[in-house]
Design an enzyme around this catalytic site. Sequence first.
Site, mmCIF file in Angstrom:
data_model
loop_
_atom_site.group_PDB
_atom_site.id
_atom_site.type_symbol
_atom_site.label_atom_id
_atom_site.label_comp_id
_atom_site.label_asym_id
_atom_site.label_seq_id
_atom_site.Cartn_x
_atom_site.Cartn_y
_atom_site.Cartn_z
ATOM 1 N N SER A 86 0.739 -1.182 -0.093
ATOM 2 C CA SER A 86 -0.020 -0.006 -0.257
ATOM 3 C C SER A 86 0.804 1.159 -0.121
ATOM 4 C CB SER A 86 -1.043 -0.196 1.023
ATOM 5 O OG SER A 86 -1.877 1.120 1.104
ATOM 6 N N HIS A 195 -8.035 0.621 -1.511
ATOM 7 C CA HIS A 195 -7.891 -0.447 -2.418
ATOM 8 C C HIS A 195 -9.141 -1.028 -3.094
ATOM 9 C CE1 HIS A 195 -3.946 0.098 -1.077
ATOM 10 N NE2 HIS A 195 -4.060 -0.161 0.059
#
Length: 305
Positions: A86, A195
């Site tokens: 991430s 996400h």
Amino acid sequence: MKSAFLFPGQGSQYVGMLHDLPNNKEVKEIIEVATDLLKVKISDLDNETALRKTKAVQLSLLICGVASFEIFKQERAIPDYVAGHSVGAFSAAVASGVLSFEDALKIVSLRGELMETFYDSGFGMGVVLGLDESKLQQIVEQVHSDLQPVYVSNRNAPTQLTISGSINGIQKVIDFSQRAGAMSAKLLNVSTPSHCPLFDEVSYELLKALNEVEINRPKIPYSSNLRARLLRRGEDIKEDLAFSISRPVLWHDATNVLYENGVRLFIEIPPKEVLSKLAMNAFPESRCMAVSKSGFDDCIYILQN
């Protein structure tokens, strides 16, 4: 023995994480650069109040990751590959030479602001352990609707998957997953639905910002969150940084690519040891270390020998 540095993402932060970095020249220089650019007192970024905000968390993780890498770099202890989970991908991009630290600070600051602006309440993430992706996807499809959107997001391991979306949708998926035999299913302490397609607009804003900064060819190959492949072109990494916020993080696949390319030493950069534990479970014959547990000196020694 080939090596890879793993840079953690949101969820690994803790109060005082920046204060636990070594008090040396490399760390001080990184802190000074961040202070001058952000116009904030960096020592206040990692307190309990600040870490309730996504922007502060992500900036703290970036500063921690880059400062830690500079300690290794000073000792000429450089890995063969880098990967970041991430927001940790931005630390990996700086380490690989794709982005300058200054530009990464600007982009990550924007990233945090946009994430907070788009979804500031009623959304988040959950984690499900013990179900495969196909089964979880079936449950998600039963629950998902325009009023309660929910998506499968991160693939951290074959049976460790995260879900993102509305809290109501996530809670229903959690309930159904528990009935379906999940070992564990719970909400995460994350206030944004990372996400998943809810952040499509954020991705395009990040791409605009990344188009305005210098993007270089990586000096160290970078394993992609988005494509789960090694990237050696700056333009490809730019897209990975922009669009991974609105697409699932294929973390297990990204580390498997590293393993297939000969990596047998995985070193997790601070903070904590989340990614090194995942690597240990996935590749038990490899050596998996976390700087937060083993210390810089031991990790540097193993990397150099």
